[in-house]
Design an enzyme around this catalytic site. Structure first.
Site, PDB file in Angstrom:
ATOM      1  N   SER A  14       0.826  -1.222   0.000  1.00  0.00           N
ATOM      2  CA  SER A  14       0.000   0.000   0.000  1.00  0.00           C
ATOM      3  C   SER A  14       0.860   1.274   0.000  1.00  0.00           C
ATOM      4  O   SER A  14       1.793   1.405   0.800  1.00  0.00           O
ATOM      5  CB  SER A  14      -0.919   0.015   1.225  1.00  0.00           C
ATOM      6  OG  SER A  14      -1.548   1.278   1.323  1.00  0.00           O
ATOM      7  N   LEU A  15       0.506   2.210  -0.882  1.00  0.00           N
ATOM      8  CA  LEU A  15       1.224   3.487  -0.961  1.00  0.00           C
ATOM      9  C   LEU A  15       0.528   4.563  -0.127  1.00  0.00           C
ATOM     10  O   LEU A  15       0.951   5.721  -0.127  1.00  0.00           O
ATOM     11  CB  LEU A  15       1.314   3.943  -2.421  1.00  0.00           C
ATOM     12  CG  LEU A  15       2.077   2.984  -3.348  1.00  0.00           C
ATOM     13  CD1 LEU A  15       2.042   3.492  -4.783  1.00  0.00           C
ATOM     14  CD2 LEU A  15       3.516   2.814  -2.886  1.00  0.00           C
ATOM     15  N   SER A  16      -0.546   4.187   0.572  1.00  0.00           N
ATOM     16  CA  SER A  16      -1.329   5.179   1.315  1.00  0.00           C
ATOM     17  C   SER A  16      -0.500   5.957   2.348  1.00  0.00           C
ATOM     18  O   SER A  16      -0.685   7.172   2.471  1.00  0.00           O
ATOM     19  CB  SER A  16      -2.527   4.515   1.996  1.00  0.00           C
ATOM     20  OG  SER A  16      -3.412   4.042   1.012  1.00  0.00           O
ATOM     21  N   LYS A  65     -13.731  -4.437   3.012  1.00  0.00           N
ATOM     22  CA  LYS A  65     -14.616  -3.270   2.928  1.00  0.00           C
ATOM     23  C   LYS A  65     -16.065  -3.596   3.313  1.00  0.00           C
ATOM     24  O   LYS A  65     -16.751  -2.759   3.883  1.00  0.00           O
ATOM     25  CB  LYS A  65     -14.576  -2.687   1.511  1.00  0.00           C
ATOM     26  CG  LYS A  65     -13.239  -2.038   1.217  1.00  0.00           C
ATOM     27  CD  LYS A  65     -13.211  -1.461  -0.161  1.00  0.00           C
ATOM     28  CE  LYS A  65     -11.803  -0.972  -0.463  1.00  0.00           C
ATOM     29  NZ  LYS A  65     -11.689  -0.419  -1.795  1.00  0.00           N
ATOM     30  N   ASP A 102     -14.271   5.700  -2.637  1.00  0.00           N
ATOM     31  CA  ASP A 102     -13.717   5.091  -3.868  1.00  0.00           C
ATOM     32  C   ASP A 102     -14.367   5.651  -5.136  1.00  0.00           C
ATOM     33  O   ASP A 102     -13.676   5.982  -6.102  1.00  0.00           O
ATOM     34  CB  ASP A 102     -13.926   3.569  -3.862  1.00  0.00           C
ATOM     35  CG  ASP A 102     -12.906   2.852  -3.001  1.00  0.00           C
ATOM     36  OD1 ASP A 102     -11.849   3.443  -2.693  1.00  0.00           O
ATOM     37  OD2 ASP A 102     -13.168   1.683  -2.642  1.00  0.00           O
ATOM     38  N   SER A 130     -14.987  -2.961  -4.414  1.00  0.00           N
ATOM     39  CA  SER A 130     -14.707  -1.739  -5.180  1.00  0.00           C
ATOM     40  C   SER A 130     -15.758  -1.530  -6.260  1.00  0.00           C
ATOM     41  O   SER A 130     -16.155  -0.392  -6.527  1.00  0.00           O
ATOM     42  CB  SER A 130     -13.295  -1.764  -5.766  1.00  0.00           C
ATOM     43  OG  SER A 130     -13.152  -2.841  -6.634  1.00  0.00           O
TER      44      SER A 130
END
Ligand code: NDP
Length: 276
Positions: A14-16, A65, A102, A130
Site C-alpha cells: 500500500s502506498l497510502s 470493505k 472510492d 470496489s
C-alpha cells in the site's frame, strides 16, 4: 500526533502512508499513518483496539470493505449505496461512521484525465467491494449502458438487483454477463474492478471496441497491468491505472478525518506515481 492507518490483507504494497504524509505536509498537520495487516478473524478486534487507543481515522482495503460496513454504527449515503466502507471515522460518543470515497476518487480521476462517461457504453468487471463502491456514482454520470461482468455471475446479478433496489439505475441500463466475450455492441470505456491484475491474470475482452475506446484498471503497479496491456494490444487509445483514483479517494478520506480544504492531489500524483 494524530494516528491514522490502513487495514487490509495484503497491505505491505500500500502506498497510502506516503500519500497521507504528503497531504499532512501541505497543511503542516502532525500525523502518523501506518499499515496494519489483519485477518478476517481479527479484523473487528483490531479496528476496535485501534480506535480505543486513540486512532483518529482509518482506511480499509481488500478484502475487508464489506466487513467494515457491518461494523459501523452509521453509514454515509454513498457507503450505504455501496454496502462497502473504505473510510472509518470515530464518533465523539463512541461508534464509527463508515464512508466510501472510492467512487468519488474514480470519477474525479476520470474527469482529470478527460475520460467521458455520460452517454457512453461501459464495461465494469467485478462485483466485489470496489465495484459496489464505484457503480452508484458511475451510474449518476448517466452512461448509456453498463455491462456488469463477473466470473461468478450470481454476484453480479445480486449487485445489479441491489443497484436497482436503491433506485440508482433503470433495469435496461445494466446488463449482466459472465464474460465480456458475450457483449455484442461496441464499448467506449472498460473499467477493471476485479483483483485479476494482482495475480497477473488476463480477462476476456468484448469483441467490439468503439473508435477512441479507453481503459482503466483500478489496480496500480510500476508497469502496465496485464489488463491494460490487453487493451493497448486491442487498440485502446488511452489507458490508465488506478493510482490517480487512489490519491483522489485518499484526499477525500483525509478531508473527512481532518476537516478543512481537500488536499491538493496533482503534485502528489506526480511525485509518487509508480506507473504509466
Ligand atoms: P474484492 O475481493 O472485494 O473483489 C474481487 C473481485 O475480483 C470479485 O468480483 C472477483 O470475482 C474478482 N476476481 C478476482 N480474481 C479474478 C480473476 N482472476 N479473474 C476474474 N475476476 C477475478 O476486491 P475489491 O473489489 O476490493 O478490489 C478489486 C481491485 O481493485 C484490487 O486490485 C484493488 O487493489 C483495486 N482497488 C483500487 C483502488 C484504488 O484506489 N485505485 C480502490 C479499491 C480497489 P468473484 O466474485 O468471481 O470471486
Amino acid at each position: 500526533m494524530i494516528r491514522l492507518g490502513v487495514f487490509g490483507n495484503p497491505i505491505q504494497h500500500s502506498l497510502s502512508p506516503g500519500i497521507h504524509r504528503l497531504f499532512a505536509e501541505q497543511r503542516s498537520d502532525n500525523i502518523q499513518y501506518e499499515r496494519y495487516l489483519t485477518t478476517p478473524g481479527q479484523f473487528r478486534h483490531r479496528i476496535a483496539a485501534f480506535f480505543r487507543d486513540g486512532g483518529a481515522g482509518a482506511n480499509v482495503t481488500l478484502p475487508f470493505k464489506e466487513h467494515a460496513a457491518a461494523l459501523c454504527t452509521q453509514l454515509t449515503e454513498r457507503a450505504r449505496l455501496a454496502g462497502a466502507v473504505n473510510t472509518l471515522i470515530p464518533q465523539e460518543l463512541g461508534g464509527l461512521i463508515g464512508d466510501n470515497t472510492d467512487g468519488e476518487g474514480l470519477v474525479i480521476d476520470l474527469k482529470n484525465k478527460g475520460y467521458k462517461v455520460s452517454g457512453c457504453s461501459l464495461v465494469v468487471y467485478g462485483a466485489g467491494g470496489s465495484a459496489r463502491g464505484i457503480l452508484p456514482i458511475l451510474l449518476q454520470q448517466r452512461p448509456a449502458c453498463v455491462h456488469l461482468v463477473n466470473r461468478t455471475v450470481s454476484k453480479a446479478e445480486r449487485l445489479k438487483a441491489d443497484l436497482l433496489a436503491l433506485g440508482v439505475a433503470e433495469e435496461k441500463t445494466i446488463t449482466v454477463c459472465e464474460s465480456a466475450e458475450f457483449i455484442t455492441t461496441p464499448v467506449d470505456l472498460l473499467i477493471n474492478a476485479t483483483s485479476s491484475s494482482l495475480t497477473g491474470q488476463s480477462l476476456p475482452l468484448p469483441p467490439h471496441l468503439s473508435d477512441g475506446a479507453c481503459g482503466y484498471d483500478l489496480m496500480y503497479a510500476p508497469e502496465a497491468t496485464v489488463f491494460l496491456r490487453q487493451l493497448q494490444a486491442a487498440g485502446c487509445q488511452q489507458c490508465s491505472d488506478g493510482f490517480g483514483m487512489l490519491v483522489e479517494q485518499a484526499a477525500s478520506s483525509y478531508q473527512r478525518w481532518m476537516g478543512g480544504d481537500r488536499p491538493t492531489t496533482a503534485s502528489v500524483i506526480q511525485q509518487l506515481s509508480p506507473g504509466i
